[in-house]
Design an enzyme around this catalytic site. Sequence first.
Site, PDB file in Angstrom:
ATOM      1  N   LYS A  78       0.894  -1.152  -0.138  1.00 18.98           N
ATOM      2  CA  LYS A  78       0.044  -0.080  -0.029  1.00 18.98           C
ATOM      3  C   LYS A  78       0.939   1.187   0.034  1.00 18.98           C
ATOM      4  O   LYS A  78       1.877   1.058   0.454  1.00 18.98           O
ATOM      5  CB  LYS A  78      -1.074  -0.049   1.193  1.00 18.98           C
ATOM      6  N   CYS A  79       0.142   2.363  -0.393  1.00 19.60           N
ATOM      7  CA  CYS A  79       0.881   3.543  -0.342  1.00 19.60           C
ATOM      8  C   CYS A  79       1.490   4.029   0.847  1.00 19.60           C
ATOM      9  O   CYS A  79       0.782   3.772   1.868  1.00 19.60           O
ATOM     10  CB  CYS A  79      -0.109   4.694  -1.024  1.00 19.60           C
ATOM     11  N   PRO A  80       2.951   4.503   1.045  1.00 15.06           N
ATOM     12  CA  PRO A  80       3.588   4.964  -0.082  1.00 15.06           C
ATOM     13  C   PRO A  80       4.727   3.898  -0.395  1.00 15.06           C
ATOM     14  O   PRO A  80       5.640   4.150  -1.367  1.00 15.06           O
ATOM     15  CB  PRO A  80       4.309   6.160   0.439  1.00 15.06           C
TER      16      PRO A  80
ATOM     17  N   ASP B 257      -1.594  -1.185  -5.750  1.00 15.31           N
ATOM     18  CA  ASP B 257      -2.417  -0.150  -4.982  1.00 15.31           C
ATOM     19  C   ASP B 257      -2.800   0.686  -5.929  1.00 15.31           C
ATOM     20  O   ASP B 257      -2.197   1.407  -6.862  1.00 15.31           O
ATOM     21  CB  ASP B 257      -1.142   0.440  -4.272  1.00 15.31           C
TER      22      ASP B 257
END
Length: 87
Positions: free
Chosen positions: A19-21, A46
């Site tokens: 997932k981000c980042p 993502d």
Amino acid sequence: MTAPDTAGSERHLDLRGLKCPLPVLRSRKALTELKPGTVLVVEASDPMSVIDIPHMCNEDGHELLAQDKTGDGLRFTIRRGAQKNAG
């Protein structure tokens, strides 16, 4: 996008499930370890990667050769630029 010219050295980075980042951070780190002109193919799942990775390429001086949807996410084909990365 049209099929990119990936003649020469090409590396693959599987970031599906992150997932981000993390996808952009790991892509940036991988690109800093490559010689200019090397192509990096990044697989990500993502949805924010569609914004983050092209932005990173623009900011760091890399060329986004292709951006494609795959069965389980996204694929980015990036040519390492000559400019040194920030970070």
